[in-house]
Structure formats: C-alpha cells, structure tokens
Design a protein around this motif. Structure first.
Motif, PDB file in Angstrom:
ATOM      1  N   LEU A  23      12.398   1.917  13.082  1.00  0.00           N
ATOM      2  CA  LEU A  23      12.967   3.263  13.112  1.00  0.00           C
ATOM      3  C   LEU A  23      14.485   3.165  13.043  1.00  0.00           C
ATOM      4  CD1 LEU A  23      12.508   6.328  13.506  1.00  0.00           C
ATOM      5  CD2 LEU A  23      12.668   5.937  15.964  1.00  0.00           C
ATOM      6  N   ASN A  24      15.053   3.753  12.015  1.00  0.00           N
ATOM      7  CA  ASN A  24      16.511   3.732  11.847  1.00  0.00           C
ATOM      8  C   ASN A  24      17.125   4.774  12.773  1.00  0.00           C
ATOM      9  OD1 ASN A  24      19.193   3.829  10.982  1.00  0.00           O
ATOM     10  ND2 ASN A  24      18.643   3.402   8.856  1.00  0.00           N
ATOM     11  N   LYS A  25      17.814   4.302  13.789  1.00  0.00           N
ATOM     12  CA  LYS A  25      18.361   5.203  14.807  1.00  0.00           C
ATOM     13  C   LYS A  25      19.539   6.022  14.294  1.00  0.00           C
ATOM     14  CE  LYS A  25      16.917   2.005  18.449  1.00  0.00           C
ATOM     15  NZ  LYS A  25      16.185   1.140  17.498  1.00  0.00           N
ATOM     16  N   GLN A  82      13.362   9.797   7.101  1.00  0.00           N
ATOM     17  CA  GLN A  82      12.398   8.690   7.126  1.00  0.00           C
ATOM     18  C   GLN A  82      11.009   9.240   7.464  1.00  0.00           C
ATOM     19  OE1 GLN A  82      13.838   5.814  10.037  1.00  0.00           O
ATOM     20  NE2 GLN A  82      14.920   7.406  11.157  1.00  0.00           N
ATOM     21  N   LEU A  83      10.606  10.213   6.668  1.00  0.00           N
ATOM     22  CA  LEU A  83       9.332  10.891   6.901  1.00  0.00           C
ATOM     23  C   LEU A  83       8.133   9.971   6.708  1.00  0.00           C
ATOM     24  CD1 LEU A  83       9.964  14.353   5.174  1.00  0.00           C
ATOM     25  CD2 LEU A  83       9.842  13.865   7.623  1.00  0.00           C
ATOM     26  N   HIS A  84       8.328   8.857   6.021  1.00  0.00           N
ATOM     27  CA  HIS A  84       7.205   7.944   5.807  1.00  0.00           C
ATOM     28  C   HIS A  84       6.648   7.418   7.126  1.00  0.00           C
ATOM     29  CE1 HIS A  84      10.822   5.365   5.993  1.00  0.00           C
ATOM     30  NE2 HIS A  84      10.020   4.483   6.567  1.00  0.00           N
ATOM     31  N   MET A  85       7.480   7.405   8.183  1.00  0.00           N
ATOM     32  CA  MET A  85       7.018   6.891   9.465  1.00  0.00           C
ATOM     33  C   MET A  85       6.046   7.853  10.148  1.00  0.00           C
ATOM     34  SD  MET A  85      10.186   4.821  11.146  1.00  0.00           S
ATOM     35  CE  MET A  85       9.004   3.936  12.148  1.00  0.00           C
ATOM     36  N   ILE A  86       6.044   9.101   9.737  1.00  0.00           N
ATOM     37  CA  ILE A  86       5.078  10.062  10.281  1.00  0.00           C
ATOM     38  C   ILE A  86       3.699   9.814   9.692  1.00  0.00           C
ATOM     39  CG2 ILE A  86       4.485  12.518  10.391  1.00  0.00           C
ATOM     40  CD1 ILE A  86       7.425  13.165  10.490  1.00  0.00           C
ATOM     41  N   VAL A 141       0.814  -1.226   0.000  1.00  0.00           N
ATOM     42  CA  VAL A 141       0.000   0.000   0.000  1.00  0.00           C
ATOM     43  C   VAL A 141       0.842   1.268   0.000  1.00  0.00           C
ATOM     44  CG1 VAL A 141      -1.865  -1.188   1.197  1.00  0.00           C
ATOM     45  CG2 VAL A 141      -0.189   0.096   2.528  1.00  0.00           C
ATOM     46  N   GLY A 142       2.142   1.133   0.246  1.00  0.00           N
ATOM     47  CA  GLY A 142       3.013   2.296   0.351  1.00  0.00           C
ATOM     48  C   GLY A 142       3.257   2.660   1.806  1.00  0.00           C
ATOM     49  N   PRO A 143       4.515   2.863   2.212  1.00  0.00           N
ATOM     50  CA  PRO A 143       4.826   3.144   3.619  1.00  0.00           C
ATOM     51  C   PRO A 143       4.073   4.324   4.227  1.00  0.00           C
ATOM     52  CG  PRO A 143       6.829   2.592   2.430  1.00  0.00           C
ATOM     53  CD  PRO A 143       5.739   2.701   1.399  1.00  0.00           C
ATOM     54  N   PRO A 144       3.943   5.482   3.553  1.00  0.00           N
ATOM     55  CA  PRO A 144       3.215   6.592   4.195  1.00  0.00           C
ATOM     56  C   PRO A 144       1.774   6.233   4.552  1.00  0.00           C
ATOM     57  CG  PRO A 144       4.471   7.391   2.319  1.00  0.00           C
ATOM     58  CD  PRO A 144       4.523   5.901   2.255  1.00  0.00           C
ATOM     59  N   ILE A 183       0.355  14.627  10.097  1.00  0.00           N
ATOM     60  CA  ILE A 183       1.211  14.824  11.267  1.00  0.00           C
ATOM     61  C   ILE A 183       0.385  15.090  12.521  1.00  0.00           C
ATOM     62  CG2 ILE A 183       1.509  17.307  10.913  1.00  0.00           C
ATOM     63  CD1 ILE A 183       4.447  16.895  11.823  1.00  0.00           C
ATOM     64  N   ASP A 184      -0.796  15.706  12.369  1.00  0.00           N
ATOM     65  CA  ASP A 184      -1.663  15.928  13.534  1.00  0.00           C
ATOM     66  C   ASP A 184      -2.129  14.602  14.124  1.00  0.00           C
ATOM     67  OD1 ASP A 184      -1.492  18.678  13.393  1.00  0.00           O
ATOM     68  OD2 ASP A 184      -3.206  18.861  12.045  1.00  0.00           O
ATOM     69  N   LEU A 185      -2.420  13.654  13.251  1.00  0.00           N
ATOM     70  CA  LEU A 185      -2.810  12.320  13.710  1.00  0.00           C
ATOM     71  C   LEU A 185      -1.661  11.659  14.461  1.00  0.00           C
ATOM     72  CD1 LEU A 185      -4.672   9.794  13.682  1.00  0.00           C
ATOM     73  CD2 LEU A 185      -3.649   9.221  11.467  1.00  0.00           C
ATOM     74  N   MET A 186      -0.457  11.792  13.931  1.00  0.00           N
ATOM     75  CA  MET A 186       0.710  11.206  14.586  1.00  0.00           C
ATOM     76  C   MET A 186       0.937  11.806  15.967  1.00  0.00           C
ATOM     77  SD  MET A 186       4.201  11.724  15.335  1.00  0.00           S
ATOM     78  CE  MET A 186       4.665  13.078  14.274  1.00  0.00           C
TER      79      MET A 186
END
Length: 348
Positions: free
Chosen positions: A210-212, A219-223, A179-182, A227-230
């Motif tokens: 999460l790549n430390k 790695q903005l896809h993890m947001i 489905v795509g990471p974002p 962003i308000d939801l996150m």
C-alpha cells in the motif's frame, strides 16, 4: 476408453507407450505395500525412474492416481525426506507435460502442493518455491482457476522474520502481474475472509504494497473486483481473535480509508465502524490508539511560513487562517466520526 483424450487414444497404438503404462502401473502398486516412510521414498524412486525413461511422451498415464499418491506423500506427518522426493517427482512431471498440459491438469497436481509450504521443513521450502518459480509462474493467466488455493499455500511464507519472506513476496508479485492486480487482490481478500490462519500474512502483504503517499483512489486495484468482499474481509479481520490481526487491519484502515475522505459508502462505513467497536473490548492500548486515531483523526502539523520581509500583521493573519482551516478540518473529521459512532452504537 471414453475417458481418454484423442491424443491418449492415438498413443495407445504405440507399443512402447503401452509398455510405459504397464511400468507406471507396476510402480504405483509398490505404494500399496508401504509400511513406513522409507518405503515411500523407495516407491517414489521407482516411479521417478519410469518417468525419466519416457520423457519423450508428454502424456502421463494414470495421472490421477499419480496425483493422489503424490498428495499422500506430502502429508504433514511425513518427514522432509519424503516431501523432497515427492517434489522431485512433481518437477519431472512438469518438465515432461509442459505448461499447457499443466494448466489443464492443475487440479490434479495442486491438491498436494498448495498446502505444503505452511508445514514444510526448512530444507523443503526452497525446493518448493523453486518448483513454483520454474513451472507455475509460466502459466500466466491460466493460474486463475487455482489462484485462491495458491494464495492460501503461499501466504504462510510471509511470516515476519521468515528466511524466505522476500522470496515468497517476490513470487506473489509475479503472480499478481500474471493474472492482473485487481483479480489478484480479489483473491487476497477472499482468502482473508475464508481462512483466519492467513489473515495476518495477508494483512502484511497489503500493508507492504500500500503506497502511503497515494490515496486509495489512485490504487483502486488493491480493493479488488468486489468492494463488498473487501469490506466483509476487512470487518472479519477487525473482529479476529488475534490482536496482531486486528492491529494490522486498523493500520490498513487508518492509511487506506481515513474517516473524512468518504471513499466508502455510508452502508459500508457503518459496517466497518461497527466492527471496529469490538476492539475496545480488548482493552489493549495499541489497538485503542489506532482506533482513536482513525475515529478522531491524526493531528496535522502546519509548515512554518518563511519570513519574506512582509509586515508582521500579514504573517499573523496567515497563521490565523491556517489555524482556522486546520480546526475546520479537525471539526469535520470529528463530526463524521461522531455520526457513524452514534449510529453504530444504536444498532448494537
């Protein structure tokens, strides 16, 4: 007749398909006379036999009723034998209808399957995961309408020490690619916000992926897509009743959003700081240590300067500059933390 598709209307002209409908109706009626779980296994066996004898027809008659009966057979109170027999029926149906029809009828069959993993017996879990691997990954982007339900069903498989942790994790990664990471991580944050029972497993997945060594900007896809939801999900995790959830969210916060980086807006950072202050009320040393590490920053160790044969004065000057830079960074971090801490306390 208006509820039937064109394909179903065409099949009704086939006498063998009409006989198929009659046999399915007869098999479904056997569910009405069940009084114990053994009767359910018998009824499922009759339905499976009818379906296997008519695999050439890609359209399943009475599919809504079948979906309801299968969902009932996956009730948590029923034994694993009934669950296994129902999963066998699902597998037969999915083989028969194919990927495109499964995408169209996903809402019919997902209602029973998605909640199963959390309460399934050990003998049922590998069979359920196999069904996901064989039929649902192939849906690709068509799984999007049911992604949140799928995540709520799969995340319980990420319990620490679980025998199927790696397999569930790999399955989630496959759906992320599909489905795509974002979009996928948006679903993760939505599930963590709306369902407290999966917050720990969701946080575990986030920390594992999460790549430390990289900043959050890389790695903005993890947001996710919102962003308000996150931020809302992050705050809900920090205020969760479970210490383990709070600990995991503080770990994520410490790595992903250090105080001095400015990756969050002032309003969002203020919300997060206000949520973290509730951690102090726990009087838990592990939580306080993580909270103070985020608010005050971790001590940065400077690497030793190799002796290149220069004068001692030059080496001392280099160490002094390095120490000064470190102090300035620590002071900047502390000032930013103190600013948000004062504002948050004033709002409480």
């Amino acid at each position: 007749m208006s509820m039937l598709t064109v394909e179903e209307c065409e099949l009704l002209t086939d006498s063998k398909y009409r006989s198929y409908i009659t046999q399915v109706e007869k098999a479904l009626r056997s569910f009405e006379y069940t009084s114990e779980w053994a009767d359910l296994i018998s009824a499922l066996g009759k339905l499976n036999k009818v379906l296997l004898n008519h695999l050439k027809y890609p359209v399943i008659p009475k599919k809504v009723t079948i979906g309801k009966r299968l969902a009932q057979c996956l009730h948590p109170a029923l034994p694993s034998g009934v669950h296994l027999k129902a999963l066998e029926t699902y597998d037969i149906i999915f083989k028969c209808i194919g990927t495109q029809r499964l995408a169209h009828d996903l809402f019919i069959y997902s209602a029973g399957m998605f909640p199963l993993l959390g309460h399934a017996a050990m003998s049922v879990k590998p069979v359920l995961l196999t069904v996901y691997e064989k039929h649902f990954i192939a849906l690709g982007r068509h799984i999007k309408p049911g992604l949140n339900g799928l995540l709520l069903g799969l995340l319980p498989g990420l319990e620490e020490g679980s025998e199927y942790f790696d397999r569930t994790n790999l399955l989630l990664e496959d759906f992320s690619d599909a489905v795509g990471p974002p979009f996928f991580y948006t679903g993760i944050w939505e599930c963590m916000l709306s369902c407290p029972s999966v917050r720990l497993c969701g946080a575990t997945f986030l920390l594992n992926h999460l790549n430390k060594k990289l900043s959050m900007e890389d790695q903005l896809h993890m947001i996710g897509l919102d962003i308000d939801l996150m931020v809302s999900s992050l705050c809900s995790g920090l205020q969760d009743s479970s210490v383990l959830v709070q600990r995991s969210m503080l770990d994520f916060l410490l790595i992903a959003f250090p105080m001095h980086t400015g990756q969050l807006t002032k309003a969002d950072l203020g919300r997060v700081v206000e949520a973290t202050l509730n951690v102090v009320l726990r009087r838990d040393m592990s939580l306080n240590r993580r909270l103070y590490a985020w608010l005050l920053g971790t001590s940065t160790s400077t690497s030793s300067v190799p002796n290149t044969g220069g004068s001692g004065k030059g080496r001392e000057l280099h160490r002094a500059d390095s120490s000064s830079t470190t102090c300035e960074m620590d002071l900047s971090y502390f000032q930013a933390s103190l600013y948000w801490l004062n504002n948050s306390v004033g709002n409480i």
